[in-house]
Scaffold this motif. Sequence first.
Motif, short mmCIF file in Angstrom:
data_model
loop_
_atom_site.label_atom_id
_atom_site.label_comp_id
_atom_site.label_asym_id
_atom_site.label_seq_id
_atom_site.Cartn_x
_atom_site.Cartn_y
_atom_site.Cartn_z
N MET A 1 9.19 -0.84 -7.71
CA MET A 1 9.70 -0.81 -6.64
C MET A 1 10.79 -1.50 -5.39
O MET A 1 12.04 -0.72 -4.71
N PHE B 1 -1.89 9.58 -10.00
CA PHE B 1 -1.59 9.13 -9.10
C PHE B 1 -1.92 6.89 -8.30
O PHE B 1 -2.42 7.01 -9.10
N LEU C 1 1.36 15.63 -0.56
CA LEU C 1 0.67 15.06 -0.37
C LEU C 1 -0.28 15.52 0.22
O LEU C 1 -1.06 15.78 -0.07
N ILE D 1 0.71 1.23 4.98
CA ILE D 1 1.79 2.12 3.87
C ILE D 1 3.51 2.42 5.21
O ILE D 1 4.23 1.77 4.57
N ARG E 1 -1.92 18.05 -1.69
CA ARG E 1 -2.94 17.51 -2.77
C ARG E 1 -4.06 16.96 -2.01
O ARG E 1 -5.26 16.41 -2.39
N GLU F 1 6.94 9.52 -8.19
CA GLU F 1 7.48 9.79 -7.21
C GLU F 1 7.90 8.91 -6.05
O GLU F 1 8.52 8.55 -5.59
N ALA G 1 4.97 -2.42 -7.15
CA ALA G 1 5.52 -2.65 -6.68
C ALA G 1 6.64 -3.72 -7.13
O ALA G 1 7.69 -4.10 -6.32
N ASN H 1 16.80 10.77 4.41
CA ASN H 1 15.65 10.01 4.22
C ASN H 1 15.03 11.21 4.88
O ASN H 1 13.76 10.91 3.47
N MET I 1 11.36 7.91 -4.98
CA MET I 1 11.05 8.37 -2.83
C MET I 1 12.28 6.76 -2.58
O MET I 1 13.10 6.57 -2.07
N PHE I 2 11.61 6.00 -3.19
CA PHE I 2 12.03 4.33 -2.79
C PHE I 2 14.14 4.20 -3.61
O PHE I 2 14.52 4.01 -2.76
N LYS J 1 -2.81 9.52 -2.98
CA LYS J 1 -2.20 11.14 -3.64
C LYS J 1 -0.89 10.97 -4.31
O LYS J 1 0.23 11.97 -4.42
N LEU J 2 -0.22 10.38 -4.09
CA LEU J 2 1.48 10.28 -4.86
C LEU J 2 1.29 9.13 -5.55
O LEU J 2 0.85 8.28 -6.68
N ARG J 3 2.12 10.24 -6.68
CA ARG J 3 2.07 9.61 -7.66
C ARG J 3 3.38 8.94 -8.34
O ARG J 3 4.35 8.00 -7.18
N SER K 1 15.43 6.65 -3.44
CA SER K 1 17.07 8.19 -2.64
C SER K 1 17.32 7.06 -1.34
O SER K 1 17.82 7.67 -1.05
N PHE K 2 16.47 6.29 -0.99
CA PHE K 2 16.40 5.73 0.31
C PHE K 2 17.92 4.98 0.25
O PHE K 2 18.38 4.26 1.45
N ALA L 1 1.17 -1.32 -0.08
CA ALA L 1 0.28 -0.02 0.03
C ALA L 1 0.30 1.43 0.06
O ALA L 1 2.08 1.06 0.14
N LEU L 2 0.60 1.89 -0.61
CA LEU L 2 0.69 3.44 -0.70
C LEU L 2 0.17 4.66 -0.80
O LEU L 2 -1.17 4.10 -0.92
N PRO L 3 0.44 5.55 -0.35
CA PRO L 3 -0.34 6.99 -0.02
C PRO L 3 -0.80 7.03 -1.97
O PRO L 3 -0.24 6.95 -2.14
#
Lengths: 306, 301
Positions: A144, A128, B14, B79, B17, A97, A141, B3, A101-102, A92-94, A104-105, A88-90
């Motif tokens: 990622m 989204f 977020l 999440i 939006r 993005e 998934a 991070n 984001m993942f 409203k996350l594109r 960059s970790f 699961a992801l938020p």
Amino acid sequence: MSAPIIEVHNLTKNYGAVKALRGVSFEVQEGEVFGLLGPNGAGKTSTVEILEGLRPPDGGIVSVCGLDPQSPGSAFKQEIGAVLQSTALPDKLRVGEAISMFASFYKRRRDPAALLKRFGLEEKRNTFYSYLSGGQKQRLALAMSLVNEPRVLFLDEPTAGLDPQVRREIYTIIEELKKERKTILLTTHYIEEAEKLCDRVAIIDQGRVIAQGTPRELKQRSAGTTRIELRLARPESDAALKQLEGVADCHASDGVYVVHSTRVPQTIVSLVKYLEANGNELSSLDIAAPSLEDVFLELTGRRLRD
Amino acid sequence: MRNAWTLTKVRMRLALRNRAFIFFSLVFPLIFLFLFLGLFARSNVAAVPYMLASVLAITVMGSFWGLSIQLVTFREQGILRRFRVAPVGPGAMLASSILSNYILTLPTVAIEFALARRIFHMQGWGNLGGVFFLITLGIVTFAALGLIIASVTNSTQETQVINQILWSAFLFLSGATLPLPMLPIWLQRFALFLPATYLVTGLERVMVARVGIRQIEPEIVALAVSAAMAFFLSQQLFRWEPEAKVGPRAKVLAAATIVPFLLLGLWETAHGNLRSTARTDFLSIERSAPADRPAPLNAPR
């Protein structure tokens, strides 16, 4: 042979009074696709979540890439990729993005744009997450899980709940990863998935590994019997069919009788005689090679989806 | 640290939006601004800084609400567990909650100042450095309190109930909506134990009396110690998994966050002058009300 990349010895896990894992042991070699096959509640997800570092074990020894999944710091997480049973992801996350984001970790990372292209999500990069279909979410998934070039990839029921077409798409992706010699630990309750994708399989039931080997080796365990699938004009009792000559086992599901026979010709002759004597008729008859389902049935007396 | 900054940027996107966030972090505080300043400071320019201090406090206190709900929702929806298999620790996740909240609250504060000057003709800026310092500390403290709430609640519904209770207490018993000197004496004494009271009175002092931050040291120490404790404890109590329920021991541990305010409340009750300075600031705006207009509020002694 080099040291296994995943080692699990005598793993135990309890949830209150429920013993989820009762001494699970197996090893996975680098570059191997290893499957944990079993019905729901067998202990597959508990095993894989312990290996991912999401749960502590109650007992036993676990090592992934030579590291303890419970070790503090990020060294372990830098080495693995994971597709959880439900990602699961938020909302409203594109898509773009999320993967950036993942990426960059991690210290070691792949180009997110290239991964999106590879997984057919290039055109969805500005969409989204909530607008993606189930198959697209699962492809994201998977993308990622590969952003860090993981040494070990955990796929927990990667096709559960997906329609057959999407499932085939995921199979194609996993087969490509297999060609790249990626080490994958896959959990599934789909026979087809385990037979098609895995180099080796451990059959797990009620928290124990009850058999392991290549799909071919496992099926050879059932080599003594042949599966006969038949449909009848009128229903018959399993018990009556078990009395036929050469029949080792018989069970019915959805109007199909699956008969395991040690002597196929004799079984068919006695079946025809029995049906004639009882005024019944054969609608169809198939003789099939044994599958992992048969192995599971033979070992547990139950079907995988019971 | 990298991070935390990545997560901060994503969480800001977020939030922007999310219509509910826009309403509660921008529209809602501006409704308070027009209501307070329009009703109580329209014909008394000297009252503008006093009323603005209340509006700023309400804006800052709102930090804990959305943040706790978002974190609990992320946990409930699974999440957070996706982040857990990545090299992301609780510290980065929690720091990004506070930082994104801080960055997104500052424009609202700037708009409130601009409107107070432009529409309600506020003279001067108060002790602007002190205001900025208190707002920063206030956002961090109330956001950290939000993290503690998220740590000790198991569902969105439970979080909403606790938020509602705390929000009502912060709003009505701290002097943010009804000036502290107007409350009955027993409620004023109770207010000395609320973190919100120290934010409200601190902001009133730097806005109205234009005192330096050295003169509101107790408020600053209480807010800072509470923020540090809340952040540390929320890291210890952080839960990634939806099914990981919080035990009674964790709830007791989280309650330790209010210890600085209990101590400060006891000290204020015995030796402090917070109530009297609040009364002085309040009376100073009453005295400056136009002669043809009766003082709108009468403070109990």
